[in-house]
Design an enzyme around this catalytic site. Structure first.
Site, PDB file in Angstrom:
ATOM      1  N   ASP A  51       1.639  -5.919  11.459  1.00  0.00           N
ATOM      2  CA  ASP A  51       3.398  -6.156  11.338  1.00  0.00           C
ATOM      3  C   ASP A  51       3.076  -4.348  10.740  1.00  0.00           C
ATOM      4  O   ASP A  51       3.993  -3.536  11.538  1.00  0.00           O
ATOM      5  CB  ASP A  51       3.468  -6.112   9.518  1.00  0.00           C
ATOM      6  CG  ASP A  51       3.924  -7.985   9.649  1.00  0.00           C
ATOM      7  OD1 ASP A  51       4.685  -7.856  10.214  1.00  0.00           O
ATOM      8  OD2 ASP A  51       3.624  -8.357   8.277  1.00  0.00           O
ATOM      9  N   GLY A  52       1.846  -3.970  10.413  1.00  0.00           N
ATOM     10  CA  GLY A  52       2.198  -2.287  10.742  1.00  0.00           C
ATOM     11  C   GLY A  52       2.494  -1.427  12.396  1.00  0.00           C
ATOM     12  O   GLY A  52       3.245  -0.169  12.006  1.00  0.00           O
ATOM     13  N   ASN A 124      10.682  -1.313   5.417  1.00  0.00           N
ATOM     14  CA  ASN A 124       9.829  -1.638   4.117  1.00  0.00           C
ATOM     15  C   ASN A 124      10.355  -0.858   3.212  1.00  0.00           C
ATOM     16  O   ASN A 124      10.475  -2.017   2.130  1.00  0.00           O
ATOM     17  CB  ASN A 124       7.992  -1.299   4.709  1.00  0.00           C
ATOM     18  CG  ASN A 124       8.081  -2.789   4.675  1.00  0.00           C
ATOM     19  OD1 ASN A 124       7.765  -3.347   5.902  1.00  0.00           O
ATOM     20  ND2 ASN A 124       6.534  -2.680   4.957  1.00  0.00           N
ATOM     21  N   ASN A 167       6.314  -2.999  -2.237  1.00  0.00           N
ATOM     22  CA  ASN A 167       6.771  -4.054  -3.866  1.00  0.00           C
ATOM     23  C   ASN A 167       6.581  -4.609  -4.696  1.00  0.00           C
ATOM     24  O   ASN A 167       5.899  -5.132  -5.889  1.00  0.00           O
ATOM     25  CB  ASN A 167       7.492  -3.729  -3.304  1.00  0.00           C
ATOM     26  CG  ASN A 167       9.566  -3.918  -3.997  1.00  0.00           C
ATOM     27  OD1 ASN A 167       9.375  -4.315  -4.903  1.00  0.00           O
ATOM     28  ND2 ASN A 167       9.148  -6.419  -4.250  1.00  0.00           N
TER      29      ASN A 167
HETATM   30  P1  NAP Z   1      -1.953  -1.128   6.055  1.00  0.00           P
HETATM   31  O1  NAP Z   1      -2.270  -0.476   4.496  1.00  0.00           O
HETATM   32  O2  NAP Z   1      -3.415  -1.411   7.096  1.00  0.00           O
HETATM   33  O3  NAP Z   1      -1.713  -2.645   5.667  1.00  0.00           O
HETATM   34  C1  NAP Z   1      -0.522  -3.213   4.139  1.00  0.00           C
HETATM   35  C2  NAP Z   1      -0.963  -4.431   5.191  1.00  0.00           C
HETATM   36  O4  NAP Z   1       0.281  -5.014   4.661  1.00  0.00           O
HETATM   37  C3  NAP Z   1      -1.811  -5.709   6.030  1.00  0.00           C
HETATM   38  O5  NAP Z   1      -1.495  -6.234   5.415  1.00  0.00           O
HETATM   39  C4  NAP Z   1      -0.041  -4.963   7.050  1.00  0.00           C
HETATM   40  O6  NAP Z   1       0.352  -6.424   7.913  1.00  0.00           O
HETATM   41  C5  NAP Z   1       0.728  -5.544   5.335  1.00  0.00           C
HETATM   42  N1  NAP Z   1       2.286  -5.318   5.511  1.00  0.00           N
HETATM   43  C6  NAP Z   1       2.894  -4.755   6.263  1.00  0.00           C
HETATM   44  N2  NAP Z   1       4.647  -4.989   6.167  1.00  0.00           N
HETATM   45  C7  NAP Z   1       4.919  -6.115   5.426  1.00  0.00           C
HETATM   46  C8  NAP Z   1       6.065  -7.099   4.833  1.00  0.00           C
HETATM   47  N3  NAP Z   1       6.715  -6.474   5.274  1.00  0.00           N
HETATM   48  N4  NAP Z   1       5.520  -7.833   3.822  1.00  0.00           N
HETATM   49  C9  NAP Z   1       3.810  -8.191   3.890  1.00  0.00           C
HETATM   50  N5  NAP Z   1       2.617  -7.470   4.379  1.00  0.00           N
HETATM   51  C10 NAP Z   1       3.664  -6.577   5.407  1.00  0.00           C
HETATM   52  O7  NAP Z   1      -0.266   0.435   6.852  1.00  0.00           O
HETATM   53  P2  NAP Z   1       0.573  -0.351   8.045  1.00  0.00           P
HETATM   54  O8  NAP Z   1      -0.484  -1.794   8.561  1.00  0.00           O
HETATM   55  O9  NAP Z   1       0.669   0.484   8.091  1.00  0.00           O
HETATM   56  O10 NAP Z   1       1.454  -0.993   6.823  1.00  0.00           O
HETATM   57  C11 NAP Z   1       2.151  -0.032   5.894  1.00  0.00           C
HETATM   58  C12 NAP Z   1       2.738  -1.143   4.590  1.00  0.00           C
HETATM   59  O11 NAP Z   1       1.499  -1.128   3.489  1.00  0.00           O
HETATM   60  C13 NAP Z   1       3.408   0.111   3.566  1.00  0.00           C
HETATM   61  O12 NAP Z   1       5.163  -0.042   4.429  1.00  0.00           O
HETATM   62  C14 NAP Z   1       3.312  -0.982   2.586  1.00  0.00           C
HETATM   63  O13 NAP Z   1       4.593  -1.308   2.576  1.00  0.00           O
HETATM   64  C15 NAP Z   1       2.299  -1.017   2.554  1.00  0.00           C
HETATM   65  N6  NAP Z   1       1.777  -0.549   1.385  1.00  0.00           N
HETATM   66  C16 NAP Z   1       1.366  -1.736   0.788  1.00  0.00           C
HETATM   67  C17 NAP Z   1       0.478  -0.978  -0.598  1.00  0.00           C
HETATM   68  C18 NAP Z   1      -0.148  -1.644  -1.776  1.00  0.00           C
HETATM   69  O14 NAP Z   1       0.263  -2.878  -1.641  1.00  0.00           O
HETATM   70  N7  NAP Z   1      -1.033  -1.594  -2.976  1.00  0.00           N
HETATM   71  C19 NAP Z   1       0.018   0.208  -0.276  1.00  0.00           C
HETATM   72  C20 NAP Z   1       0.375   1.346   0.457  1.00  0.00           C
HETATM   73  C21 NAP Z   1       0.797   0.503   0.943  1.00  0.00           C
HETATM   74  P3  NAP Z   1      -0.296  -5.658   9.348  1.00  0.00           P
HETATM   75  O15 NAP Z   1      -1.920  -6.078   8.795  1.00  0.00           O
HETATM   76  O16 NAP Z   1      -0.093  -7.189  10.313  1.00  0.00           O
HETATM   77  O17 NAP Z   1       0.378  -4.763   9.213  1.00  0.00           O
HETATM   78 MN    MN Z   2      -1.599  -2.902   9.107  1.00  0.00          MN
END
Ligand code: NAP
Ligand code: MN
Length: 268
Positions: A51-52, A124, A167
């Protein structure tokens, strides 16, 4: 996608992935797709990764409204990636434009304007948070009315599809992607006799506007995050967020319902 067959491939060029992408390229050739080097020439933008990677593909190609995005996962399925390199028959059905099997979804995006100048889209979320240890203060306006003064770590506004990402970790609700909406969630708000915030996630419909004004009190150098990128803007004073008219068109398999994705990711 019958007469629009120019495809741009977005992926991290590792040896392992290169081999998998090569198989998809061969399949594409069989169905008369052309590969293009510049995303501007593409009608179809395919990301290979998680997804990233899909988020990056959108940011790097600037949320093209006239292109169809396809997320191909290199492992398990994700929320944006409905195809996988480990089962190319699904991708083949998409290439055959078998509309009994595939469907085009239109995902809502947010339009974020920083200091009234720079506009960005996100699929996102947008986050604003302190970059130092002290709490920081944000005045929240809803449709130009002062709504609350937030004090804490930060605030997040998510799209419906982003509701299952950051979220959700903040206790926000999961929102059906067919609803054009945005959701405001808090990161560790201070709530006492001096500071009061709503304290629960707030889901707002399209047409409303949120304005987050950073109170200039010395701790006013927030980090702004748009999907998975940090904005290099140091002295931002206010950001405006609304549900955009721009949607992201993406291809999905009809058998993979929103309920399947939720269950697969969070309940199994
Ligand atoms: P990452 O830190 O490598 O991954 C965050 C996780 O969120 C990965 O497992 C990613 O899937 C998953 N993800 C991304 N978009 C999603 C969605 N719409 N619904 C469900 N899961 C989703 O960063 P990244 O892969 O670049 O993703 C960026 C996203 O991470 C940001 O947009 C933010 O939403 C999220 N994030 C979450 C937190 C938290 O939960 N505390 C903190 C910072 C950022 P994949 O493994 O398939 O990439
Ligand atoms: Mn990722």
């Amino acid at each position: 996608m019958s007469d629009r067959k120019n495809v741009y491939l977005f992926y991290k060029k590792t040896d392992e992935l290169e081999e998998k992408v090569q198989k998809a390229r061969e399949l594409g050739r069989k169905y008369d797709f052309n590969l293009v080097e510049d995303p501007k020439d593409a009608n179809i933008i395919a990301s290979f990764g998680g997804d990233g990677t899909f988020l990056q593909a959108l940011q790097k190609t600037r949320f093209r409204e006239d292109a169809l995005y396809i997320g191909v996962n290199d492992g398990d399925f994700g929320f944006y990636t409905d195809f996988t390199t480990s089962d190319l028959t699904r991708l083949e059905l998409a290439m055959q434009s078998d509309m009994d099997m595939v469907e085009v979804l239109r995902y809502p995006t947010l339009e974020v304007t920083i200091d009234g100048l720079k506009s960005f889209h996100c699929i996102n979320e947008v986050t604003i948070r302190s970059n130092i240890i002290k709490t920081f203060v944000v005045d929240v306006y809803l449709d130009n009315l002062h709504f609350e003064t937030f004090r804490g770590d930060g605030l997040l506004v998510s799209t419906p599809t982003g509701s299952t990402a950051y979220n959700k970790s903040l206790g926000g609700a999961v929102v059906d992607p067919k609803l054009p909406a945005m959701q405001l969630t808090e990161m560790a708000s201070v709530n006492n006799n001096q500071y009061r915030t709503l304290g629960s996630p707030l889901v707002l419909s399209k047409g409303r506007e949120l304005t987050l004004k950073v109170v200039q009190d010395g701790n006013d150098h927030p980090i702004i995050g748009i999907d998975n990128e940090a904005m290099g803007i140091r002295h931002s004073r206010h950001i405006n967020v609304k549900v955009s008219d721009r949607v992201v068109k993406t291809l999905k398999m009809k058998d993979n319902l929103f309920a399947n994705k939720l269950k697969r990711s969070f309940l199994e």
